[in-house]
Scaffold this motif. Structure first.
Motif, PDB file in Angstrom:
ATOM      1  N   ILE A   1     113.155   4.092  65.719  1.00 41.23           N
ATOM      2  CA  ILE A   1     112.643   5.419  65.357  1.00 41.23           C
ATOM      3  C   ILE A   1     111.936   5.360  64.013  1.00 41.23           C
ATOM      4  CG2 ILE A   1     113.290   7.794  64.770  1.00 41.23           C
ATOM      5  CD1 ILE A   1     115.550   7.578  66.782  1.00 41.23           C
ATOM      6  N   GLY A   2     112.494   4.614  63.047  1.00 34.24           N
ATOM      7  CA  GLY A   2     111.848   4.479  61.752  1.00 34.24           C
ATOM      8  C   GLY A   2     110.492   3.807  61.860  1.00 34.24           C
ATOM      9  N   ALA A   3     110.389   2.789  62.750  1.00 37.81           N
ATOM     10  CA  ALA A   3     109.104   2.119  62.952  1.00 37.81           C
ATOM     11  C   ALA A   3     108.070   3.076  63.543  1.00 37.81           C
ATOM     12  CB  ALA A   3     109.288   0.911  63.867  1.00 37.81           C
ATOM     13  N   LEU A   4     108.474   3.864  64.519  1.00 35.70           N
ATOM     14  CA  LEU A   4     107.550   4.836  65.121  1.00 35.70           C
ATOM     15  C   LEU A   4     107.141   5.903  64.110  1.00 35.70           C
ATOM     16  CD1 LEU A   4     109.219   5.278  68.627  1.00 35.70           C
ATOM     17  CD2 LEU A   4     106.959   4.295  68.168  1.00 35.70           C
ATOM     18  N   ASN A   5     108.089   6.351  63.302  1.00 39.29           N
ATOM     19  CA  ASN A   5     107.769   7.351  62.277  1.00 39.29           C
ATOM     20  C   ASN A   5     106.787   6.798  61.249  1.00 39.29           C
ATOM     21  OD1 ASN A   5     109.462   9.231  63.447  1.00 39.29           O
ATOM     22  ND2 ASN A   5     111.168   8.871  62.045  1.00 39.29           N
ATOM     23  N   GLY A   6     107.076   5.584  60.772  1.00 34.37           N
ATOM     24  CA  GLY A   6     106.182   4.976  59.791  1.00 34.37           C
ATOM     25  C   GLY A   6     104.787   4.759  60.343  1.00 34.37           C
ATOM     26  N   TYR A   7     104.718   4.369  61.600  1.00 31.78           N
ATOM     27  CA  TYR A   7     103.429   4.167  62.272  1.00 31.78           C
ATOM     28  C   TYR A   7     102.665   5.481  62.390  1.00 31.78           C
ATOM     29  CZ  TYR A   7     100.490   3.674  66.494  1.00 31.78           C
ATOM     30  OH  TYR A   7      99.474   3.718  67.413  1.00 31.78           O
ATOM     31  N   ALA A   8     103.345   6.542  62.822  1.00 38.58           N
ATOM     32  CA  ALA A   8     102.680   7.832  62.994  1.00 38.58           C
ATOM     33  C   ALA A   8     102.228   8.416  61.659  1.00 38.58           C
ATOM     34  CB  ALA A   8     103.621   8.806  63.701  1.00 38.58           C
ATOM     35  N   LEU A   9     103.039   8.224  60.607  1.00 38.27           N
ATOM     36  CA  LEU A   9     102.714   8.809  59.304  1.00 38.27           C
ATOM     37  C   LEU A   9     101.589   8.077  58.582  1.00 38.27           C
ATOM     38  CD1 LEU A   9     106.337   9.546  58.025  1.00 38.27           C
ATOM     39  CD2 LEU A   9     104.615  11.243  58.669  1.00 38.27           C
ATOM     40  N   THR A  10     101.291   6.847  58.991  1.00 33.40           N
ATOM     41  CA  THR A  10     100.254   6.080  58.290  1.00 33.40           C
ATOM     42  C   THR A  10      98.983   5.885  59.110  1.00 33.40           C
ATOM     43  OG1 THR A  10     101.308   4.031  59.045  1.00 33.40           O
ATOM     44  CG2 THR A  10     101.898   4.827  56.846  1.00 33.40           C
ATOM     45  N   LYS A  11      99.110   5.738  60.409  1.00 29.35           N
ATOM     46  CA  LYS A  11      97.951   5.422  61.250  1.00 29.35           C
ATOM     47  C   LYS A  11      97.512   6.573  62.160  1.00 29.35           C
ATOM     48  CE  LYS A  11      98.251   1.454  59.362  1.00 29.35           C
ATOM     49  NZ  LYS A  11      97.411   1.202  58.162  1.00 29.35           N
ATOM     50  N   TRP A  12      98.302   7.600  62.274  1.00 32.14           N
ATOM     51  CA  TRP A  12      97.943   8.784  63.051  1.00 32.14           C
ATOM     52  C   TRP A  12      98.206  10.020  62.178  1.00 32.14           C
ATOM     53  CZ3 TRP A  12      96.320   8.720  68.315  1.00 32.14           C
ATOM     54  CH2 TRP A  12      96.267   7.448  68.891  1.00 32.14           C
ATOM     55  N   ARG A  13      97.557  10.036  61.053  1.00 33.73           N
ATOM     56  CA  ARG A  13      97.796  11.118  60.095  1.00 33.73           C
ATOM     57  C   ARG A  13      97.418  12.467  60.697  1.00 33.73           C
ATOM     58  NH1 ARG A  13      98.620   9.476  54.826  1.00 33.73           N
ATOM     59  NH2 ARG A  13      98.300   7.247  54.422  1.00 33.73           N
ATOM     60  N   PHE A  14      98.199  13.458  60.351  1.00 37.88           N
ATOM     61  CA  PHE A  14      97.958  14.818  60.807  1.00 37.88           C
ATOM     62  C   PHE A  14      98.202  15.763  59.638  1.00 37.88           C
ATOM     63  CE2 PHE A  14     102.217  13.361  61.757  1.00 37.88           C
ATOM     64  CZ  PHE A  14     103.024  14.339  61.189  1.00 37.88           C
ATOM     65  N   LYS A  15      97.795  16.992  59.794  1.00 37.45           N
ATOM     66  CA  LYS A  15      97.946  17.969  58.723  1.00 37.45           C
ATOM     67  C   LYS A  15      99.435  18.181  58.431  1.00 37.45           C
ATOM     68  CE  LYS A  15      96.522  22.591  57.248  1.00 37.45           C
ATOM     69  NZ  LYS A  15      95.805  23.828  57.631  1.00 37.45           N
ATOM     70  N   GLY A  16      99.788  17.980  57.193  1.00 37.31           N
ATOM     71  CA  GLY A  16     101.177  18.142  56.784  1.00 37.31           C
ATOM     72  C   GLY A  16     102.013  16.880  56.891  1.00 37.31           C
ATOM     73  N   SER A  17     101.382  15.731  57.211  1.00 40.97           N
ATOM     74  CA  SER A  17     102.148  14.488  57.363  1.00 40.97           C
ATOM     75  C   SER A  17     102.786  14.046  56.047  1.00 40.97           C
ATOM     76  CB  SER A  17     101.251  13.378  57.912  1.00 40.97           C
ATOM     77  OG  SER A  17     100.158  13.125  57.035  1.00 40.97           O
ATOM     78  N   GLU A  18     102.062  14.224  54.945  1.00 43.36           N
ATOM     79  CA  GLU A  18     102.622  13.837  53.648  1.00 43.36           C
ATOM     80  C   GLU A  18     103.799  14.737  53.274  1.00 43.36           C
ATOM     81  OE1 GLU A  18     101.908  11.235  51.861  1.00 43.36           O
ATOM     82  OE2 GLU A  18     100.412  10.588  53.316  1.00 43.36           O
TER      83      GLU A  18
END
Length: 292
Positions: free
Chosen positions: A102-119
């Motif tokens: 889950i941490g790997a998927l989260n890190g991947y989504a937060l860095t390579k599939w950025r969306f509004k409010g990801s930060e």
């Protein structure tokens, strides 16, 4: 071109010797409790009563280890810590694997599939790293009750997964930031989707940070006592809770050798993990520190 060999001055050699001497003394100081535990765990009880802490055993025996594993009393039962050791393995393995994935998927989504409010979402997730465990005992107990998995292995696995996600997300997010986004963009142009990019591009290069996540989660979950004593029944308690019960159970003469053997049994997995994979832990932490 002439090679210039720089020779150390006497002062430099003296400083180096002093530095190593301090490091050796510090290492011996920190290893002393472990040495005492190992020596005591193989001593007969009469030698413990008659000798000093650091005296070597005259007649070493593994009987304390055998008793600690299968016969020592942990409260009302005298079944040793073997069953609880198995409980810890059954809790640690799935909790580590799930939280790491889950941490790997989260890190991947937060860095390579950025969306509004990801930060903002990432910042909020980081709060999970700083929340004291005691604060969530009652809400978590109520949640486990609603789900019908209180006092079970599944409940403990869920608790450790929830509290591990913040750390594993942090590890993988910081690692994936250093991976060129152009790789993901090119894969998108070729028609690859979210999971295909993750499995074929990101995951194969994630070995260093996976090692970090696994070692971190394994150590945290295996050494946990608070959640183990709060969210488990007698048959599902981890080895740390059993060790506490064993040490605090009195059935006559205090068997320090059995106590030390049980403590060594409980500590061996984490010791082996750091001895065998400690260098990979450091490499993994530094692998994503420089963006290239």
């Amino acid at each position: 071109m002439d090679n210039v060999i720089r020779r150390r001055t006497p002062a430099a050699r003296l400083w180096r010797v002093a530095l190593y001497a301090v490091l050796v003394v510090a290492a011996l100081f920190y290893l002393l409790p472990l040495v005492v535990m190992v020596i005591t765990s193989v001593k007969p009880l009469d030698e413990i009563s008659a000798g000093s802490l650091l005296s070597l055993p005259m007649n070493p025996t593994l009987a304390p280890w055998t008793k600690a594993w299968g016969e020592a009393c942990t409260g009302m039962r005298c079944e040793g810590v073997g069953g609880y050791f198995i409980n810890s393995i059954a809790i640690v393995v799935p909790a580590v694997l799930i939280s790491t994935l889950i941490g790997a998927l989260n890190g991947y989504a937060l860095t390579k599939w950025r969306f509004k409010g990801s930060e903002l979402l990432f910042a909020l997730m980081l709060f999970g790293c700083f929340i004291p465990f005691q604060v969530v005992l009652l809400p978590m107990a109520q949640t486990l009750g609603w789900l019908g998995i209180s006092s079970s292995r599944a409940g403990l696995i869920l608790v450790h997964v929830v509290f591990g996600i913040a750390f594993t997300t942090l590890f993988f997010r910081n690692f994936y930031v250093a991976i060129p986004t152009e790789l993901v963009s090119a894969a998108k142009l070729d028609g690859a989707g979210f999971f295909r990019i993750f499995w074929r591009i990101l995951l194969p290069v994630s070995a260093p940070i996976i090692v970090v996540s696994v070692i971190w989660q394994f150590t945290q979950i295996w050494n946990d006592f608070l959640f183990g004593v709060a969210f488990s029944a007698h048959d599902t308690q981890p080895v740390t809770v059993a060790l506490n019960n064993l040490v605090n159970t009195s059935t006559g003469v205090r068997e320090y050798n059995v106590d030390m053997a049980a403590a060594m049994i409980a500590a061996l997995p984490t010791l082996l993990v750091y001895v065998l994979a400690g260098k990979y832990f450091v490499r993994g932490l530094t692998a994503g520190s420089v963006k290239g």
